[in-house]
Design an enzyme around this catalytic site. Structure first.
Site, PDB file in Angstrom:
ATOM      1  CG  ASP A   1      -2.031   0.993   1.205  1.00  0.00           C
ATOM      2  OD1 ASP A   1      -3.080   0.756   0.603  1.00  0.00           O
ATOM      3  OD2 ASP A   1      -1.819   2.046   1.827  1.00  0.00           O
ATOM      4  CD1 TRP A   2      -1.066   5.774   0.811  1.00  0.00           C
ATOM      5  CD2 TRP A   2       0.941   6.704   0.504  1.00  0.00           C
ATOM      6  NE1 TRP A   2      -1.246   6.917   0.082  1.00  0.00           N
ATOM      7  CE2 TRP A   2      -0.039   7.513  -0.122  1.00  0.00           C
ATOM      8  CE3 TRP A   2       2.265   7.087   0.436  1.00  0.00           C
ATOM      9  CZ2 TRP A   2       0.290   8.684  -0.809  1.00  0.00           C
ATOM     10  CZ3 TRP A   2       2.598   8.256  -0.242  1.00  0.00           C
ATOM     11  CH2 TRP A   2       1.615   9.036  -0.862  1.00  0.00           C
TER      12      TRP A   2
ATOM     13  CD1 TRP B   1      -8.391   4.806  -0.511  1.00  0.00           C
ATOM     14  CD2 TRP B   1      -9.820   4.586   1.188  1.00  0.00           C
ATOM     15  NE1 TRP B   1      -7.694   4.962   0.656  1.00  0.00           N
ATOM     16  CE2 TRP B   1      -8.530   4.828   1.706  1.00  0.00           C
ATOM     17  CE3 TRP B   1     -10.890   4.416   2.068  1.00  0.00           C
ATOM     18  CZ2 TRP B   1      -8.294   4.907   3.073  1.00  0.00           C
ATOM     19  CZ3 TRP B   1     -10.648   4.496   3.431  1.00  0.00           C
ATOM     20  CH2 TRP B   1      -9.367   4.736   3.923  1.00  0.00           C
TER      21      TRP B   1
ATOM     22  CG  ASP C   1      -6.353  -4.981  -3.034  1.00  0.00           C
ATOM     23  OD1 ASP C   1      -7.382  -4.282  -2.869  1.00  0.00           O
ATOM     24  OD2 ASP C   1      -5.215  -4.519  -2.908  1.00  0.00           O
TER      25      ASP C   1
ATOM     26  CG  HIS D   1      -5.665  -3.345   0.431  1.00  0.00           C
ATOM     27  ND1 HIS D   1      -4.988  -3.098  -0.739  1.00  0.00           N
ATOM     28  CD2 HIS D   1      -5.214  -2.438   1.334  1.00  0.00           C
ATOM     29  CE1 HIS D   1      -4.156  -2.069  -0.564  1.00  0.00           C
ATOM     30  NE2 HIS D   1      -4.274  -1.655   0.688  1.00  0.00           N
TER      31      HIS D   1
END
Length: 296
Positions: free
Chosen positions: A118-119, A159, A245, A275
């Site tokens: 992710d980030w 999101w 995901d 995810h």
């Protein structure tokens, strides 16, 4: 800049999270990290994303440490036990990259096996591309390095709007929505622990809008430069994406096709995981990382 610090009492008796806290000062901000395993072991750096914290890796840290690695799992600024600047405007992509670079330098981490999600991918891949000498290999799980030239998935745009405008932003329940596993109430509460009130959530609220979604985004040029590095990256590179995901499904293809170090490698598909694949299949993912780090 006003900063908030979550009371230590919020982190008492969290399920399966009994790791000793460690702290380092980064530009006047206290950054927390887990540091487990052999002090002289090869470093595995685990970078979480949005809106989680190092708690996400609690099922992966013990097997990695048992395998002889030094396992380092920081909380990004604004998350977990790390300090939290109080305004969304206090956060930028460039600052997150600089904070992580400073963290790695402060601990003098070298020969790093990076796992990013992710980030953690947007930050970690930039740091790796700009500091190649510190990294031995990279594994990416459900992560990307967007430049703003790509069309973003509809699920991400929904999101982002939710994070920016919804008056309700329940961290633990957001994590639950991103997993296949039904989380216990105590686990959901553990994800909520760093955020006693909405005032602590500025970093989590800010992240989605910092993702480059247009070609002239402030981070686009730096991310394009990072992609140039990865198109000649010869060091081992592994993808470990999950199959359920809606945001990153299929996102492994650009890495497998573009990175020389990813060619002819046994990439891992994590089945029956959402995810947050660390939550759904943490031990399986840890075994894949152990094999990757020990055989490449």
């Amino acid at each position: 800049m006003k900063t908030l610090r979550t009371p230590e009492s919020r982190f008492e008796n969290l399920p399966d999270y009994e790791f000793k806290p460690n702290y380092v000062d980064i530009d006047g901000l206290r950054m927390h990290y887990v540091d487990e395993g052999a002090e002289d072991g090869s470093v595995v750096l685990l970078l979480h994303g949005e809106p989680s914290w190092s708690y996400l890796y609690r099922h992966m840290i013990p097997p990695l440490a048992k395998a002889g690695f030094r396992v380092v799992a920081p909380d990004l600024i604004g998350f977990g036990r790390s300090d939290k600047p109080a305004k969304k405007s206090d956060y930028s992509y460039a600052d997150h990259v600089a904070w992580m670079k400073a963290f790695i330098e402060a601990l003098d981490l070298t020969q790093i096996t990076l796992f990013c999600h992710d980030w953690g991918s947007l930050i970690g891949l930039r740091v790796a591309a700009e500091n190649e000498q510190r990294f031995a290999r990279i594994a990416v799980g459900n992560g990307a390095l967007p430049t703003g030239d790509q069309e973003m998935p509809r699920a991400f745009l929904i999101w982002r709007a939710f994070a920016l405008y919804s008056p309700w932003f329940p961290i633990g329940k957001i994590i639950q929505k991103g997993t296949i596993t039904e989380l216990g109430e105590d686990v959901v509460a553990a994800y909520d622990a760093p955020f006693p009130s909405s005032s602590y959530k500025a970093g989590a609220r800010a992240f989605p809008k910092l993702v480059p979604t247009r070609p002239d985004d402030p981070a686009s040029d730096a991310n394009r430069a990072a992609w140039k590095v990865f198109r000649r990256w010869q060091k081992p590179f592994l993808t470990t994406f999950s199959n359920r995901d809606p945001i990153t499904r299929g996102g492994e293809a650009p890495w497998q096709e573009s990175v020389p170090g990813a060619q002819e490698r046994g990439h891992v598909k994590i089945r029956n995981a959402g995810h947050f694949l660390q939550e759904d299949r943490g031990p399986e993912l840890a075994e894949a990382l152990i094999d990757f780090a020990q055989t490449t």
